[in-house]
Design an enzyme around this catalytic site. Sequence first.
Site, PDB file in Angstrom:
ATOM      1  N   TRP A 147       0.865  -1.189   0.000  1.00 19.19           N
ATOM      2  CA  TRP A 147       0.000   0.000   0.000  1.00 19.19           C
ATOM      3  C   TRP A 147       0.898   1.235   0.000  1.00 19.19           C
ATOM      4  O   TRP A 147       1.843   1.311   0.790  1.00 19.19           O
ATOM      5  CB  TRP A 147      -0.868  -0.042   1.259  1.00 19.19           C
ATOM      6  CG  TRP A 147      -1.742   1.133   1.451  1.00 19.19           C
ATOM      7  CD1 TRP A 147      -2.580   1.692   0.530  1.00 19.19           C
ATOM      8  CD2 TRP A 147      -1.879   1.909   2.649  1.00 19.19           C
ATOM      9  NE1 TRP A 147      -3.238   2.760   1.081  1.00 19.19           N
ATOM     10  CE2 TRP A 147      -2.826   2.917   2.378  1.00 19.19           C
ATOM     11  CE3 TRP A 147      -1.311   1.851   3.919  1.00 19.19           C
ATOM     12  CZ2 TRP A 147      -3.214   3.854   3.336  1.00 19.19           C
ATOM     13  CZ3 TRP A 147      -1.694   2.776   4.868  1.00 19.19           C
ATOM     14  CH2 TRP A 147      -2.635   3.759   4.574  1.00 19.19           C
ATOM     15  N   ASP A 153      -1.055  -5.593   9.379  1.00 16.36           N
ATOM     16  CA  ASP A 153      -1.991  -4.592   8.863  1.00 16.36           C
ATOM     17  C   ASP A 153      -3.239  -5.358   8.426  1.00 16.36           C
ATOM     18  O   ASP A 153      -3.204  -6.119   7.459  1.00 16.36           O
ATOM     19  CB  ASP A 153      -1.348  -3.848   7.685  1.00 16.36           C
ATOM     20  CG  ASP A 153      -2.256  -2.748   7.133  1.00 16.36           C
ATOM     21  OD1 ASP A 153      -3.434  -2.687   7.533  1.00 16.36           O
ATOM     22  OD2 ASP A 153      -1.784  -1.955   6.298  1.00 16.36           O
ATOM     23  N   LYS A 189     -13.534  -0.505   5.859  1.00 17.33           N
ATOM     24  CA  LYS A 189     -13.999  -1.279   4.712  1.00 17.33           C
ATOM     25  C   LYS A 189     -15.155  -2.190   5.113  1.00 17.33           C
ATOM     26  O   LYS A 189     -16.194  -2.196   4.467  1.00 17.33           O
ATOM     27  CB  LYS A 189     -12.860  -2.132   4.147  1.00 17.33           C
ATOM     28  CG  LYS A 189     -11.508  -1.449   4.144  1.00 17.33           C
ATOM     29  CD  LYS A 189     -11.293  -0.551   2.971  1.00 17.33           C
ATOM     30  CE  LYS A 189     -10.013   0.246   3.157  1.00 17.33           C
ATOM     31  NZ  LYS A 189      -9.579   0.978   2.011  1.00 17.33           N
TER      32      LYS A 189
HETATM   33  C1  LMR Z   1      -6.615   2.186  -0.754  1.00 17.90           C
HETATM   34  O1  LMR Z   1      -5.580   1.531  -0.691  1.00 17.90           O
HETATM   35  O2  LMR Z   1      -7.135   2.559  -1.812  1.00 17.90           O
HETATM   36  C2  LMR Z   1      -7.337   2.536   0.511  1.00 17.90           C
HETATM   37  O3  LMR Z   1      -6.724   1.937   1.609  1.00 17.90           O
HETATM   38  C3  LMR Z   1      -7.538   3.994   0.681  1.00 17.90           C
HETATM   39  C4  LMR Z   1      -6.283   4.724   1.042  1.00 17.90           C
HETATM   40  O4  LMR Z   1      -6.283   5.384   2.082  1.00 17.90           O
HETATM   41  O5  LMR Z   1      -5.319   4.668   0.288  1.00 17.90           O
END
Ligand code: LMR
Length: 398
Positions: free
Chosen positions: A131, A212, A247
């Site tokens: 992420w 996470d 989510k």
């Molecule tokens: C994502 O990865 O799209 C979500 O977790 C929203 C974010 O905060 O990036």
Amino acid sequence: MFFDHLELAPADPILGLTDTFKADTNPNKINLGVGVYQNENAVTPVLKCVKEAEKILLETEQSKSYLPISGLPEYGRFTRELIFGKDSPLVDDGRAVTCHTPGGTGAIRIAADFLYQQHVTQRVWISDPTWGNHFQIVEAAGLKTERYPYYDRVNHSLAFERMLDTLEQASEGDAVILHGCCHNPTGIDPTPEQWDELAAFLAKKKLLPIVDFAYQGFGNGLEEDAYGLRKIVELNSEVIICSSFSKNFGMYNERVGALTCVGANKEAGTKALSQIKLAIRCAISNPPAHGEKVIITVLSNPELRKMWEDELAEMRERMHRMRLLLADKLKEKDAGDFDFITKQNGMFSFSGLSKEQVETLRAGYGIYIVGSGRICVAGINDNNIEYLANAIANVVSH
Ligand code: LMR
């Protein structure tokens, strides 16, 4: 002048995409960027169980005074029940302590602040890819970061051996961020056997696992998705868990997340809680109340809880169906073999599309995908699948 030297920062690669999408006038535009659920009408609904809980709160809430720094105790307890399982001793034995944080992002930031400020660790290993926000959050807190390989781009699978080989180089005392389920962005999770091996590996190497856990219930189910986390907790006496209700309750903008720290014993848990509270006090003083009160209301009421589990299953099943449909349609259009998409979990699909292809889809078709090629499958529906599959087929054949 104080601000004259400032450079214009780039837009956020995920949230910035939503802004560009909103401004796009293409009537066929599709938002497959941010990880936000959309129903078959491309709407992100408020869950019915949440609406019902809000009605109750509207009638019964007596005060808007501050919450405790760690949030309400019931919120922490429900969080632990969900992540560890209802019958786990960790729910009540004091080894595991939980604080409400603003979203899963807040949990990671507070965890990183706590780890840095209390000299728990200096170095955090993060999956490649991951992420987009992980690196910047951990580094902003002052910790060093390292990457471990996660994804085999050729076979579209988990690069498990390479992952462990690289983590072999970690030093005792380093921390490792793992995605508890529905890996963001790849959608590829370890199998139960791989989780077993990984959990034992972390314990043997004396690494601190930071799980996470933002997508519980979006993969295979609330219990199923917790397999890896529970195995890690079984084999490692100290673990950090960053969880989120954004989510699975669709409460993105209420910022409902939690940081849970498992200590080796109750005394360690108590001390960790006192230090995490200091980190929270410095960052946000105390948490916002509305979201956590909704969670408590839903989870403590059998009828609303059942409604939530049904709505969660509906979201999960719809996303799964759209994943299968996308792979099918791409096959039908001769776009190449996208069958690997069907083996991915949760909200995201790592499409293998290049940065250039992603840009062509945006500029030429109004289709918004994160630069890494990550598709949020929740943005697909029966009305836009034809347009989407045609566009992808066109782009990959050029
Ligand atoms: C994502 O990865 O799209 C979500 O977790 C929203 C974010 O905060 O990036």
